[in-house]
Design a protein around this motif. Structure first.
Motif, PDB file in Angstrom:
ATOM      1  N   LEU A 165       0.837  -1.196   0.000  1.00  0.00           N
ATOM      2  CA  LEU A 165       0.000   0.000   0.000  1.00  0.00           C
ATOM      3  C   LEU A 165       0.874   1.248   0.000  1.00  0.00           C
ATOM      4  CD1 LEU A 165      -2.751  -0.980   2.565  1.00  0.00           C
ATOM      5  CD2 LEU A 165      -3.079  -0.565   0.134  1.00  0.00           C
ATOM      6  N   LEU A 166       0.423   2.260  -0.734  1.00  0.00           N
ATOM      7  CA  LEU A 166       1.138   3.525  -0.754  1.00  0.00           C
ATOM      8  C   LEU A 166       0.700   4.365   0.438  1.00  0.00           C
ATOM      9  CD1 LEU A 166       1.116   4.507  -4.520  1.00  0.00           C
ATOM     10  CD2 LEU A 166       2.958   3.531  -3.191  1.00  0.00           C
ATOM     11  N   ALA A 167       1.508   4.336   1.498  1.00  0.00           N
ATOM     12  CA  ALA A 167       1.261   5.131   2.699  1.00  0.00           C
ATOM     13  C   ALA A 167      -0.115   4.793   3.287  1.00  0.00           C
ATOM     14  CB  ALA A 167       1.379   6.618   2.379  1.00  0.00           C
ATOM     15  N   THR A 168      -0.668   5.734   4.030  1.00  0.00           N
ATOM     16  CA  THR A 168      -1.976   5.562   4.652  1.00  0.00           C
ATOM     17  C   THR A 168      -3.052   6.050   3.688  1.00  0.00           C
ATOM     18  OG1 THR A 168      -1.778   7.741   5.673  1.00  0.00           O
ATOM     19  CG2 THR A 168      -1.030   5.841   6.963  1.00  0.00           C
ATOM     20  N   PRO A 169      -4.326   5.711   3.944  1.00  0.00           N
ATOM     21  CA  PRO A 169      -5.383   6.210   3.052  1.00  0.00           C
ATOM     22  C   PRO A 169      -5.338   7.721   2.904  1.00  0.00           C
ATOM     23  CG  PRO A 169      -6.255   4.539   4.525  1.00  0.00           C
ATOM     24  CD  PRO A 169      -4.845   4.808   4.983  1.00  0.00           C
TER      25      PRO A 169
END
Length: 207
Positions: A31-35
């Motif tokens: 996943l790219l960082a947090t939402p």
């Protein structure tokens, strides 16, 4: 100017557990960082123009135009999507104070959409064999896969999308291989072409 090839679906409510398990489960790609939590403000006009989208995002004005409709794509028995090519222009004027959400939302033509977007990014390795490589930051050529929770006028929706971008990128060498690989383990709700469209049409259905 920024060109993308896209497939997207919209559904009311919140993402089913099967869809979230598929997206957040243990599989290729991090996943790219947090939402990404944000509020986008869309210009809504009548009659509806499904091939043109205009919005304010994070202080920038974005204009998006559908360049081509490329038909319905099917993978297996569980999902089909309308494939579209879009071109986007971004206007960034830090001196413009009148084009902010607080100002334009006083005009009924602008609609607020709150988003919580989770994203993975993939790139095709064509040097050795066609495979997908997880990457942790945007690249010149890649395919983004997203699961986004939406809220418009207090109503919840969710969307899944594939978006390939980059110079000389075609649907066959980037988007379709990515989608085929990622959907191998998909066991969520059927994703059908009647639910496959871009934001301008979705707004026409929910506003």
């Amino acid at each position: 100017m920024f060109t993308t090839w896209e497939m997207r679906w919209f559904y009311p409510g919140i993402p089913p557990a099967t869809v979230e398990d598929w997206f957040f489960g243990d599989r290729s790609g991090e996943l790219l960082a947090t939402p990404d939590e944000r509020e986008d403000v869309y210009l809504y006009t009548t009659p509806v123009c499904e091939y043109l989208g205009i919005k304010l995002r994070q202080g920038k004005l974005e204009v998006k135009w559908r360049n081509a409709e490329l038909g319905v794509i099917q993978f297996g028995q569980n999902w089909q999507a309308k494939l579209e090519k879009w071109v986007k222009w971004i206007c960034d004027d830090p001196t413009a104070t009148n084009m902010t959400p607080a100002n334009v939302l006083n005009n009924g033509a602008w609609i607020s959409v709150k988003k919580s977007r989770s994203q993975r990014m993939y790139k095709i390795n064509i040097d050795t064999e066609i495979q997908l490589l997880p990457i942790q930051q945007p690249m010149d050529q890649a395919c983004a896969v997203e699961l986004t929770k939406l809220n418009i006028n207090g109503n919840n929706w969710w969307t899944v999308a594939f978006e390939a971008f980059g110079e000389d990128v075609s649907t066959t060498d980037m988007l379709l291989p990515a989608a085929e690989l990622i959907f191998k383990n998909y066991q969520g709700v059927d994703l059908q072409p009647q639910n496959s469209f871009a934001y301008p049409k979705w707004l026409s259905l929910v506003v």
